[in-house]
Scaffold this active site. Structure first.
Site, mmCIF file in Angstrom:
data_model
loop_
_atom_site.group_PDB
_atom_site.id
_atom_site.type_symbol
_atom_site.label_atom_id
_atom_site.label_comp_id
_atom_site.label_asym_id
_atom_site.label_seq_id
_atom_site.Cartn_x
_atom_site.Cartn_y
_atom_site.Cartn_z
ATOM 1 N N CYS A 100 -5.036 4.629 8.056
ATOM 2 C CA CYS A 100 -5.176 3.209 8.353
ATOM 3 C C CYS A 100 -6.229 2.935 9.421
ATOM 4 O O CYS A 100 -6.725 1.818 9.539
ATOM 5 C CB CYS A 100 -3.846 2.619 8.802
ATOM 6 N N CYS B 26 0.821 -1.226 0.000
ATOM 7 C CA CYS B 26 0.000 0.000 0.000
ATOM 8 C C CYS B 26 0.844 1.261 0.000
ATOM 9 O O CYS B 26 0.370 2.329 0.395
ATOM 10 C CB CYS B 26 -0.937 -0.013 1.212
HETATM 11 S S1 SF4 Z 1 -2.515 -3.276 7.047
HETATM 12 FE FE1 SF4 Z 1 -3.369 -1.595 5.811
HETATM 13 S S2 SF4 Z 1 -1.559 -0.640 4.936
HETATM 14 FE FE2 SF4 Z 1 -0.938 -2.693 5.669
HETATM 15 S S3 SF4 Z 1 -1.192 -4.141 3.914
HETATM 16 FE FE3 SF4 Z 1 -3.101 -4.122 5.060
HETATM 17 S S4 SF4 Z 1 -4.343 -2.542 4.007
HETATM 18 FE FE4 SF4 Z 1 -2.255 -2.181 3.428
#
Ligand code: SF4
Length: 247
Positions: free
Chosen positions: A241, A217
């Protein structure tokens, strides 16, 4: 933005919501004009001694707040969320900074294995439901880590824009108080902290990453045309997030 279900929400500070609101109001009256180390000092040593922690992503600007905190109290607990999707460079940078700053109390929090097995067995949930992925890998581990604390320090800044554009230095989050000592700092202020203290850079900064989170991400951005966080969840209807929605 919704990242939590009703039964996911836990509260953990020792104050009630009303008490927290009143405490934040008094703190703002007394300390709202301060920032940086002048704000961190009374929060750590007087107002919330033993009841305050900080969170750090060990990303591109993280060393600034970590350095200030280390000067106030190198034993302050620092929560690091190892989502298991981070860049290897972030882990190595964390080790380097902890060493250089003499931080003694890093709490590495990881996602619950059972939840991962049940909801993200292939490790691809980020592609289908980023909010739920962030909940399992970041929000829930942070909720666990915050138990027993009444306050936490964050490194968020107004100049990052979006929802952060109006960030106060002291705010409430349900039964806890969040302190944002760098809220009013601009990019040059952060640069000055790096230069004055000879802080190392995150190795991915030189490759064009301005804000660094999980590998799937996080994208490179052009610093001349993009805002700092433009490479986070690029192309998705998502800019945070969810850890700052924790109550
Ligand atoms: S925790 Fe959030 S930032 Fe990390 S991989 Fe998953 S969606 Fe992406």
């Amino acid at each position: 933005m919704r990242v939590m279900r009703e039964d996911d929400i836990v509260t953990g500070g020792s104050m009630t919501v009303d008490e927290t609101t009143e405490r934040a109001r008094k703190l703002l009256d007394r300390y709202g004009h301060l920032q940086g180390i002048s704000l961190i000092e009374p929060m750590v040593h007087e107002e919330f001694a033993g009841k305050i922690t900080m969170t750090s992503s060990f990303g591109t600007e993280a060393a600034a707040l970590l350095a200030l905190v280390a000067e106030v109290d190198p034993n302050l607990p620092v929560i690091f969320l190892d989502t298991r999707k981070l860049f290897g460079e972030t882990h190595r940078y964390r080790e380097q900074l902890v060493d250089q700053l003499g931080l003694t109390n890093i709490r590495i929090m990881r996602p619950d294995e059972e939840k991962l097995k049940a909801e993200d067995p292939e490790g691809m949930l980020f592609a289908k439901d980023g909010n739920r992925c962030c909940f399992i890998r970041k929000v829930e581990p942070l909720q666990r880590a915050l138990q027993g604390y009444d306050a936490w320090l964050t490194g968020r800044k107004r100049f990052h824009g979006g929802e952060r554009g109006a960030l106060p230095v002291i705010e409430t989050a349900g039964t806890r108080i969040k302190i944002n000592p760098l809220a009013g700092y601009n990019r040059q202020d952060i640069e000055d902290i790096f230069e004055n203290r000879a802080l190392p850079r995150h190795p991915l900064e030189a490759e064009g990453y301005m804000s660094i989170g999980c590998m799937p991400c996080t994208d490179r951005v052009d610093p001349t045309v993009s805002d700092v966080r433009a490479g986070r969840w690029a192309g998705q209807d998502k800019t945070e997030c969810g850890i700052h929605y924790i109550i």
